[in-house]
Design an enzyme around this catalytic site. Structure first.
Site, PDB file in Angstrom:
ATOM      1  N   CYS A  86       0.842  -1.198   0.000  1.00 28.81           N
ATOM      2  CA  CYS A  86       0.000   0.000   0.000  1.00 28.81           C
ATOM      3  C   CYS A  86       0.884   1.259   0.000  1.00 28.81           C
ATOM      4  CB  CYS A  86      -0.964  -0.037   1.187  1.00 28.81           C
ATOM      5  SG  CYS A  86      -2.332   1.138   1.048  1.00 28.81           S
ATOM      6  N   HIS A 195      -3.370  -5.699   1.198  1.00 28.91           N
ATOM      7  CA  HIS A 195      -2.650  -5.922   2.444  1.00 28.91           C
ATOM      8  C   HIS A 195      -2.586  -7.407   2.829  1.00 28.91           C
ATOM      9  CE1 HIS A 195      -2.240  -1.729   4.022  1.00 28.91           C
ATOM     10  NE2 HIS A 195      -3.210  -1.525   3.147  1.00 28.91           N
ATOM     11  N   GLU A 197      -0.672  -8.747   4.939  1.00 30.40           N
ATOM     12  CA  GLU A 197      -0.402  -8.888   6.374  1.00 30.40           C
ATOM     13  C   GLU A 197      -1.688  -8.926   7.198  1.00 30.40           C
ATOM     14  OE1 GLU A 197      -0.649  -4.396   5.995  1.00 30.40           O
ATOM     15  OE2 GLU A 197      -0.291  -6.152   4.745  1.00 30.40           O
TER      16      GLU A 197
END
Length: 224
Positions: A86, A195, A197
């Site tokens: 991002c 994302h 994560e």
């Protein structure tokens, strides 16, 4: 144990999440500070999401000049694996480690959704644990996530297999050719807008399909 550094900039939001993903993948996360010149001997680096330096001027434009980015750019050019997520993707483009730019979403509103992606390149340092054509779902959250580049650059990225992931089902931000993430020609630097994560545990995300980005770098480092 393999050490993966996660850089914290003023305004980073997802650095703690990235360190957790690194830990769950089996590596040792190392907190790196934007104002330092020391990479602390890490084996790979993650530039996390957020709003570095408040996104003043342009997203990633000031972070590109952070002291630690001098070391990151040099290390990346030397082959060190670097992942930008991002805002981290925006910083990689501003640093010219990746081509193109990220601009405001075509619908001019912030988007936050679970997003399907198709893996287009499974040979990078960050995607080797996936298969080409595999579909994964990870969260997406951005206001300036539209990937743009000139036609020649887009054709080169397509022709040389440097599109890493592509949006599936719906293009959430107007990215040209549905591009969600790209790599450099060497395959050690990857940037993506979604994302991964946030998709490493069943309890806190849509699943665990994002974990492969972090296990992939361990696989690539071991196979060197």
């Amino acid at each position: 144990m393999t050490k993966v550094g996660v850089v914290t900039f003023p305004g980073s939001l997802d650095d703690v999440d990235a360190r957790r993903a690194v830990r769950l993948a089996g590596a040792e996360p190392v907190a790196l500070w934007h104002g330092d010149h020391d990479l602390q001997g890490v084996d790979a680096i993650v530039l996390p999401g957020g709003f570095s330096y408040g996104d003043y001027l342009r997203c990633g434009a000031i972070a590109r000049f952070a002291p630690i980015m001098t070391e990151v750019v040099e290390a990346a050019n030397g082959g060190l694996p670097v992942l930008g997520i991002c805002n981290g993707f925006q910083i990689l483009c501003e640093s010219h480690l990746l081509p193109g730019a990220l601009i405001r979403n075509d619908h001019r509103t912030f988007v936050c959704r679970d997003q399907q992606l198709v893996v287009e390149n499974a040979s990078t340092a960050w995607t080797s644990d996936y298969a080409v054509g595999q579909t994964v779902t990870v969260p997406l959250k951005n206001g300036e996530g539209g990937f743009v580049a000139d036609v020649d650059t887009l054709d080169r990225l397509e022709g040389e297999g440097q599109v890493v992931v592509r949006y599936a089902g719906v293009n959430p931000n107007g990215s040209l050719r549905d591009i969600a993430g790209i790599t450099n020609d060497r395959g050690n630097v990857v940037g993506l807008m979604p994302h991964p994560e946030h998709a490493v545990e069943e309890l806190t995300g849509p699943g665990t399909e994002g974990l492969g980005f972090f296990t992939s770098v361990l696989t690539s480092l071991v196979s060197r």
